[in-house]
Motif scaffolding. Structure first.
Motif, short mmCIF file in Angstrom:
data_model
loop_
_atom_site.label_atom_id
_atom_site.label_comp_id
_atom_site.label_asym_id
_atom_site.label_seq_id
_atom_site.Cartn_x
_atom_site.Cartn_y
_atom_site.Cartn_z
N UNK A 214 -8.00 -40.33 36.97
CA UNK A 214 -6.72 -39.66 37.12
C UNK A 214 -6.82 -38.65 38.27
N UNK A 215 -5.73 -38.56 39.00
CA UNK A 215 -5.63 -37.55 40.05
C UNK A 215 -4.28 -36.86 39.95
N UNK A 216 -4.22 -35.66 40.49
CA UNK A 216 -2.97 -34.91 40.52
C UNK A 216 -2.22 -35.21 41.80
N UNK A 217 -0.89 -35.38 41.69
CA UNK A 217 -0.02 -35.54 42.85
C UNK A 217 1.15 -34.57 42.69
N UNK A 218 1.79 -34.26 43.79
CA UNK A 218 2.90 -33.31 43.80
C UNK A 218 4.21 -34.05 44.01
#
Length: 52
Positions: free
Chosen positions: A1-5
């Motif tokens: 999982x990665x964070x995106x804006x």
């Protein structure tokens, strides 16, 4: 999982990634081709994350 804006409001969302070294491209528009995931942020905006 990665964070995106979210490109609309800046809200952070998590997106699953198929490989650890894949680059992510966030887009407010759906494109005709490419591997992507559709994301809806907590504010209800829909955007697409493409895997490069």
């Amino acid at each position: 999982m990665r964070e995106v804006t979210c490109p609309e409001c800046g809200e952070i969302s998590n997106v699953p990634v198929p490989e650890a070294d894949v680059k992510l491209k966030v887009s407010p528009y759906r494109r005709a081709f490419g591997d992507y995931t559709e994301i809806e942020c907590l504010d209800g905006h829909i955007f697409w994350v493409y895997y490069c």
